[in-house]
Design a protein around this motif. Sequence first.
Motif, PDB file in Angstrom:
ATOM      1  N   PHE A  58       0.842  -1.197   0.000  1.00  0.00           N
ATOM      2  CA  PHE A  58       0.000   0.000   0.000  1.00  0.00           C
ATOM      3  C   PHE A  58       0.881   1.253   0.000  1.00  0.00           C
ATOM      4  N   ASP A 114      -3.229  -2.745   8.007  1.00  0.00           N
ATOM      5  CA  ASP A 114      -3.247  -3.264   6.649  1.00  0.00           C
ATOM      6  C   ASP A 114      -4.631  -3.718   6.214  1.00  0.00           C
ATOM      7  N   TYR A 118      -6.224  -2.405   2.692  1.00  0.00           N
ATOM      8  CA  TYR A 118      -6.529  -3.259   1.566  1.00  0.00           C
ATOM      9  C   TYR A 118      -8.026  -3.421   1.363  1.00  0.00           C
ATOM     10  N   ARG A 121      -8.952  -0.899  -1.147  1.00  0.00           N
ATOM     11  CA  ARG A 121      -8.536  -1.355  -2.473  1.00  0.00           C
ATOM     12  C   ARG A 121      -9.569  -2.325  -3.060  1.00  0.00           C
TER      13      ARG A 121
END
Length: 470
Positions: A58, A114, A118, A121
């Motif tokens: 990232f 994280d 994500y 995303r």
Amino acid sequence: MARKTSKKTGSGKEQVPPGPARTPVSGRDLLRERPAWLVALLAVYFVLGGLYLATVPFGHAPDESAHLLYVEQLASGQLPVFRAEDRANFEAHQPPLAYLVALPAYLLAGGEGDAARYAVRLVSLVLGAVVIWLVAAAVRLWLPGQPGVALAAGAVAAFMPMRLAVFSSFSNDPLTETLFCAVLFLLGLGLCNGFDRRRCLWVGALIGLGLLTKTTCILLLPVALVALFLEWRRHRSRAREYLANAGLLAGIAVAIGLPWMARNVVLYGDPFAWKAFEAFFGDRATPEYWMTRQGLSFRQYIFFWVPAFTIRSFWGVFDHMNLWMGGPVRFAPPEMKPHLIPLGTPDAPIYLVLTRVAQLLGVGAVVAGIRWWRGKPEAWQRDIALAWGLCAALIVAAFFRFNTQYYQAQARYLYPAVLPIAATMAAGWLVAWPERLRRVGALLGAALLAGLAAHAWHGTLLRVFGKVGW
């Protein structure tokens, strides 16, 4: 397709009825149809997109950390305010919708770490699937007897390595593309079936949502008004209805975007926050830099900008636009910042091949367009081509204008026009194939693009970043 009927007037002249006499095409049915090839495209897209998403750490995508900062501020209950001195928060001038769409996923993933990064995303990856679906449906609407073109266009939207890079990272670009494709699809339906108030309301609402997503979406408004004009031109007895629908469409779009534009006027002095943008980017590379410091003429600058970077990044240039596909990788000392490390080379042989492919597709598209026009397509099909072509022209013009102010030659800025771009590339690829083999040609093209995407992942991204997962 049903023929139009006519009737005699008192003067003995024939009068064409005001509305289309063809069997209406159902946009809902087009979106509900799931041909096997579309299901396969989406399945492979999610596999490749998932690999891209999980391999690139990232923050190793253009401006990704600044986009995430916007979501973090929304999660804390604050609407960001742009300040030129706040160098990390340089996306704060952007409209909020894309970040509000990602906010639930961010919060469900815990709002930090994280997992949350994500998760946003994944929102981009899902929006990419919607774009593929819309592109395929729109081309099937435009060319109902040529499923091979729709397949090839869907493959372009799905498997271009740079597109996978965009949709496996987080920004406001995926939602921008989704809204562009949705509006162009609805405009195609309107040009085929006619524009009623409900359809104009939907188009205006989507453009208004676009104004809450990215300033680029303002270009959809003239495209929509031209599409209405093209439809009215075929049925001039409906002038009053045309004016009412045009006013409704523009009024809804402006009404939705107006609160945000009013806020921008109060905070930054103009409705689109251009002054704030210029205040931050004033120290970035400009054409004057290349012409005065590097000794290039304006013509040389154009040739440096387009072939050297835009065409290559159209296919794929990764990380902070410094990771070149297929070239040898140079590893820098760990203390160097990632965006300062040139990885690979823009002269890698794969870019020479892809540039030649782009040129051949361009020639093929011209030949296909001439053949199609000489084949006397329906008037509504010609009007769809004109409306979509206008959209692409406006995007290219905005890109050109931007690059005469700042050096930002990244081809991802052209991707809002993915629908006409994908349709053009598909037509250029299939022009040399016999009619009976066009579906085979489309499948081959899709396989080649998927192979290119897999090569870019395995040969470049995995080689540089070293693992899948985080």
